[in-house]
Design a protein around this motif. Structure first.
Motif, mmCIF file in Angstrom:
data_model
loop_
_atom_site.group_PDB
_atom_site.id
_atom_site.type_symbol
_atom_site.label_atom_id
_atom_site.label_comp_id
_atom_site.label_asym_id
_atom_site.label_seq_id
_atom_site.Cartn_x
_atom_site.Cartn_y
_atom_site.Cartn_z
ATOM 1 N N THR A 210 0.827 -1.207 0.000
ATOM 2 C CA THR A 210 0.000 0.000 0.000
ATOM 3 C C THR A 210 0.865 1.262 0.000
ATOM 4 O O THR A 210 0.509 2.258 -0.624
ATOM 5 N N LYS A 211 2.024 1.202 0.688
ATOM 6 C CA LYS A 211 2.930 2.350 0.650
ATOM 7 C C LYS A 211 3.472 2.559 -0.752
ATOM 8 O O LYS A 211 3.582 3.701 -1.231
ATOM 9 N N ARG A 212 3.826 1.472 -1.439
ATOM 10 C CA ARG A 212 4.277 1.603 -2.820
ATOM 11 C C ARG A 212 3.178 2.166 -3.702
ATOM 12 O O ARG A 212 3.433 3.003 -4.583
ATOM 13 N N ILE A 213 1.954 1.721 -3.459
ATOM 14 C CA ILE A 213 0.837 2.256 -4.244
ATOM 15 C C ILE A 213 0.656 3.739 -3.984
ATOM 16 O O ILE A 213 0.365 4.524 -4.905
ATOM 17 N N ASP A 214 0.848 4.162 -2.736
ATOM 18 C CA ASP A 214 0.773 5.594 -2.432
ATOM 19 C C ASP A 214 1.825 6.376 -3.216
ATOM 20 O O ASP A 214 1.548 7.457 -3.760
ATOM 21 N N GLY A 215 3.046 5.815 -3.288
ATOM 22 C CA GLY A 215 4.090 6.477 -4.079
ATOM 23 C C GLY A 215 3.733 6.527 -5.553
ATOM 24 O O GLY A 215 3.929 7.564 -6.222
ATOM 25 N N TYR A 216 3.205 5.419 -6.079
ATOM 26 C CA TYR A 216 2.782 5.411 -7.484
ATOM 27 C C TYR A 216 1.649 6.405 -7.727
ATOM 28 O O TYR A 216 1.607 7.068 -8.771
ATOM 29 N N MET A 217 0.741 6.513 -6.778
ATOM 30 C CA MET A 217 -0.359 7.458 -6.931
ATOM 31 C C MET A 217 0.141 8.906 -6.912
ATOM 32 O O MET A 217 -0.354 9.753 -7.667
ATOM 33 N N ASP A 218 1.118 9.186 -6.064
ATOM 34 C CA ASP A 218 1.700 10.533 -6.061
ATOM 35 C C ASP A 218 2.344 10.842 -7.413
ATOM 36 O O ASP A 218 2.160 11.940 -7.973
ATOM 37 N N GLY A 219 3.109 9.867 -7.937
ATOM 38 C CA GLY A 219 3.701 10.070 -9.264
ATOM 39 C C GLY A 219 2.646 10.221 -10.341
ATOM 40 O O GLY A 219 2.791 11.031 -11.264
ATOM 41 N N TYR A 220 1.572 9.450 -10.231
ATOM 42 C CA TYR A 220 0.490 9.547 -11.208
ATOM 43 C C TYR A 220 -0.170 10.927 -11.161
ATOM 44 O O TYR A 220 -0.482 11.509 -12.213
ATOM 45 N N GLU A 221 -0.379 11.457 -9.975
ATOM 46 C CA GLU A 221 -0.974 12.787 -9.852
ATOM 47 C C GLU A 221 -0.052 13.856 -10.442
ATOM 48 O O GLU A 221 -0.510 14.791 -11.106
ATOM 49 N N LYS A 222 1.251 13.711 -10.204
ATOM 50 C CA LYS A 222 2.191 14.680 -10.775
ATOM 51 C C LYS A 222 2.195 14.617 -12.295
ATOM 52 O O LYS A 222 2.238 15.657 -12.971
ATOM 53 N N ILE A 223 2.144 13.409 -12.832
ATOM 54 C CA ILE A 223 2.113 13.271 -14.290
ATOM 55 C C ILE A 223 0.807 13.802 -14.847
ATOM 56 O O ILE A 223 0.771 14.454 -15.902
ATOM 57 N N ARG A 224 -0.296 13.516 -14.154
ATOM 58 C CA ARG A 224 -1.595 13.987 -14.637
ATOM 59 C C ARG A 224 -1.669 15.508 -14.647
ATOM 60 O O ARG A 224 -2.308 16.107 -15.512
ATOM 61 N N LYS A 225 -0.988 16.143 -13.676
ATOM 62 C CA LYS A 225 -0.946 17.606 -13.634
ATOM 63 C C LYS A 225 0.121 18.193 -14.559
ATOM 64 O O LYS A 225 0.270 19.420 -14.614
ATOM 65 N N SER A 226 0.843 17.322 -15.255
ATOM 66 C CA SER A 226 1.887 17.745 -16.209
ATOM 67 C C SER A 226 2.935 18.618 -15.534
ATOM 68 O O SER A 226 3.347 19.663 -16.065
ATOM 69 N N GLU A 227 3.383 18.187 -14.372
ATOM 70 C CA GLU A 227 4.469 18.912 -13.719
ATOM 71 C C GLU A 227 5.761 18.726 -14.511
ATOM 72 O O GLU A 227 6.055 17.629 -14.978
ATOM 73 N N PRO A 228 6.528 19.797 -14.689
ATOM 74 C CA PRO A 228 7.737 19.701 -15.536
ATOM 75 C C PRO A 228 8.716 18.624 -15.077
ATOM 76 O O PRO A 228 9.298 17.914 -15.895
ATOM 77 N N LYS A 229 8.912 18.518 -13.764
ATOM 78 C CA LYS A 229 9.870 17.540 -13.261
ATOM 79 C C LYS A 229 9.422 16.123 -13.592
ATOM 80 O O LYS A 229 10.239 15.286 -14.026
ATOM 81 N N ALA A 230 8.144 15.832 -13.400
ATOM 82 C CA ALA A 230 7.635 14.491 -13.704
ATOM 83 C C ALA A 230 7.712 14.200 -15.200
ATOM 84 O O ALA A 230 8.070 13.094 -15.616
ATOM 85 N N ILE A 231 7.390 15.200 -16.042
ATOM 86 C CA ILE A 231 7.448 14.997 -17.490
ATOM 87 C C ILE A 231 8.891 14.771 -17.932
ATOM 88 O O ILE A 231 9.161 13.933 -18.805
ATOM 89 N N ARG A 232 9.830 15.516 -17.346
ATOM 90 C CA ARG A 232 11.237 15.292 -17.692
ATOM 91 C C ARG A 232 11.690 13.891 -17.290
ATOM 92 O O ARG A 232 12.471 13.247 -18.020
ATOM 93 N N ALA A 233 11.217 13.426 -16.136
ATOM 94 C CA ALA A 233 11.576 12.065 -15.704
ATOM 95 C C ALA A 233 11.034 11.026 -16.681
ATOM 96 O O ALA A 233 11.738 10.073 -17.049
ATOM 97 N N VAL A 234 9.797 11.214 -17.129
ATOM 98 C CA VAL A 234 9.211 10.279 -18.100
ATOM 99 C C VAL A 234 9.970 10.345 -19.425
ATOM 100 O O VAL A 234 10.240 9.316 -20.057
ATOM 101 N N GLY A 235 10.330 11.560 -19.848
ATOM 102 C CA GLY A 235 11.095 11.703 -21.087
ATOM 103 C C GLY A 235 12.467 11.050 -21.005
ATOM 104 O O GLY A 235 12.914 10.397 -21.959
#
Length: 481
Positions: A210-235
């Motif tokens: 569940t803690k890992r899922i919380d981390g994945y959900m935080d990353g998912y929210e950052k990606i969904r909001k198109s945060e520059p840092k998250a988009i750069r990480a995906v790129g």
């Protein structure tokens, strides 16, 4: 050249006259030429600026499209990871914690039994009711000298003592049995303890998931909001996957090249040697077709196994048809591997025959007998290689899909960078055009510097005359006064 001279007999005078005429003409056309240079500079500068704005807008649009594509890809990967973690948690709860209710019930039952047995074992041995007082009273009675009464009293006393000893032995025997029961329950108690510890570990693993899922959900929210840092990480992750897939594909191409050369020679013995397709021998085309068929069979096998998803329509097929396609693909792959194995053996025989023929034509007689075991080693090695290479080439579907999936990001990033460079160059050319037009105007003035100096001298002389007439006019007016 002589036709241009005004006086062919005197070229110097002709050239001087032409120079004077040219100077006069260029001086007369000075202002129109200046306007022409300015218009040319504005035209080129405006065109390059328009091109720079176009390139910048196209680069921005491509970068936005790349960002959207990375956002979608990141969301898909995050959703897949979250779904995988949920499936893992579901498996953990279904497998590890499914026994928890039964375990809890068994623990309650055993604890109740243990508690009851301990209570019974802790109870003191009961005294025979009234026997102590009765024995004391009988012992104090006076027999009156009658031996019968004395004997009766002694018998009563002995019977009371025996009953008391019997009751004590029964109580001790009962307690011993209970202690044996409790000692036999010790392994069960240990088992329950181990099961409880294992259940605690399962719960801990579930909590970690569940803690890992919380981390994945935080990353998912950052990606969904198109945060520059998250988009750069995906790129960056997409770039890494592209490079790795490209390296693996390069290795696979090397394996395909080895596979092709392994079967190209024996294929010339199986197909007509004089026929050609597109300028290539039929044997070469047949060997290339076999290699491509192995790759195609591997792609379909990986698709049916769910490793890749090249063909979305195949995912909607029933499981029976998917199994049928998988069996056909694996069967074809095994068949092609067997064909390559036989062709590899045939290749070694062809090479040996060709070597013997060349030796015979050269008149060399080799009386040395080759070791049969040593001569079979290349044949076995080529046969094994011919059988294994098709299955290795079948794995090319995985890096190929990854390369296609991440190639869009690389292409868009390169296109955005190129348009950005073109826009920068266009802006530089616009500045250069504007300053170049100014430089041309000055160079034109350099060509007619003599008429310009004459004009300047004339204008300076007129200016002095005006200043002198202006100084004399106030003096005259003062004399009149």
């Amino acid at each position: 050249m002589d036709s241009l001279y005004l006086w062919p007999a005197n070229p110097a005078a002709s050239l001087l006259a032409l120079a004077i005429v040219a100077q006069v003409f260029l001086y007369a056309a000075r202002h129109p030429m200046h306007r022409a240079f300015a218009a040319l500079g504005r035209l080129l500068s405006g065109g390059f600026r328009v091109g720079a704005r176009f390139c910048r807008s196209v680069s921005t649009a491509i970068a936005q499209r790349d960002r959207e594509m990375l956002t979608d890809a990141g969301k898909g990967d995050a959703e897949a990871r979250i779904a995988r973690e949920f499936r893992r948690i579901e498996g953990t709860y279904s497998k590890e914690l499914a026994r928890y209710p039964d375990l809890h019930r068994r623990m309650d039952e055993v604890i109740d039994r243990i508690d009851a047995d301990y209570k019974e074992c802790g109870a003191a041995a009961p005294n025979p009711p009234g026997w102590t007082e009765a024995t004391a009273a009988v012992a104090k009675m006076d027999g009156g000298g009658d031996r019968v009464v004395q004997k009766l009293l002694e018998e009563i006393h002995r019977t009371a003592k025996d009953q008391e000893k019997k009751a004590l032995s029964e109580v001790r025997e009962t307690n011993s049995k209970r202690h044996k029961i409790l000692s036999s329950m010790a392994p069960m108690w240990k088992e329950l303890k181990n099961l409880t510890v294992e259940s605690g570990r399962s719960v801990s693993r579930a909590l970690e998931s569940t803690k890992r899922i919380d981390g994945y959900m935080d990353g998912y929210e950052k990606i969904r909001k198109s945060e520059p840092k998250a988009i750069r990480a995906v790129g960056w992750a997409s770039t890494q996957l592209f490079v790795v897939s490209l390296l693996v594909l390069a290795i696979a191409i090397g394996g395909a090249f080895v596979n092709f050369n392994l079967i190209a020679l024996p294929m010339s013995e199986l197909v007509p040697s004089g026929s050609r397709i597109g300028g290539l021998p039929v044997s070469t085309v047949a060997a290339l077709v076999i290699v491509l068929m192995e790759i195609a069979a591997g792609i379909f096998a990986m698709e049916m196994l769910g490793v890749t998803s090249f063909f979305p329509k195949l995912e909607n097929l029933p499981s029976s048809r998917r199994r049928m396609i998988l069996v056909v693909a694996l069967g074809g792959l095994v068949l092609l591997a067997g064909i390559e194995c036989s062709l590899a053996v045939l290749r070694e025989q062809i090479v040996a025959s060709a070597t013997a023929l060349k030796s015979a034509l050269a008149g060399v007689s080799d009386k040395t007998v080759a070791d049969p075991a040593a001569s079979r080693i290349p044949v076995v090695g080529q046969a094994v290689l011919g059988f294994i290479l098709p299955f290795i080439l079948a794995m090319v579907a995985v890096p190929l899909e990854t390369l296609i999936a991440t190639g869009g990001h690389i292409a868009l990033a390169l296109a955005a960078g190129l348009f950005l460079v073109f826009g920068t160059v266009s802006r530089l050319l616009a500045q250069g055009s504007r300053h170049g037009a100014e430089a041309l105007r000055h160079m034109y003035d350099i060509l007619i510097v003599i008429p310009l100096q004459i004009e300047r001298m004339v204008l300076n002389g007129k200016g002095r005359e005006r200043e002198g007439s202006g100084a004399l006019r106030p003096q005259a007016e003062g004399g009149r006064r």
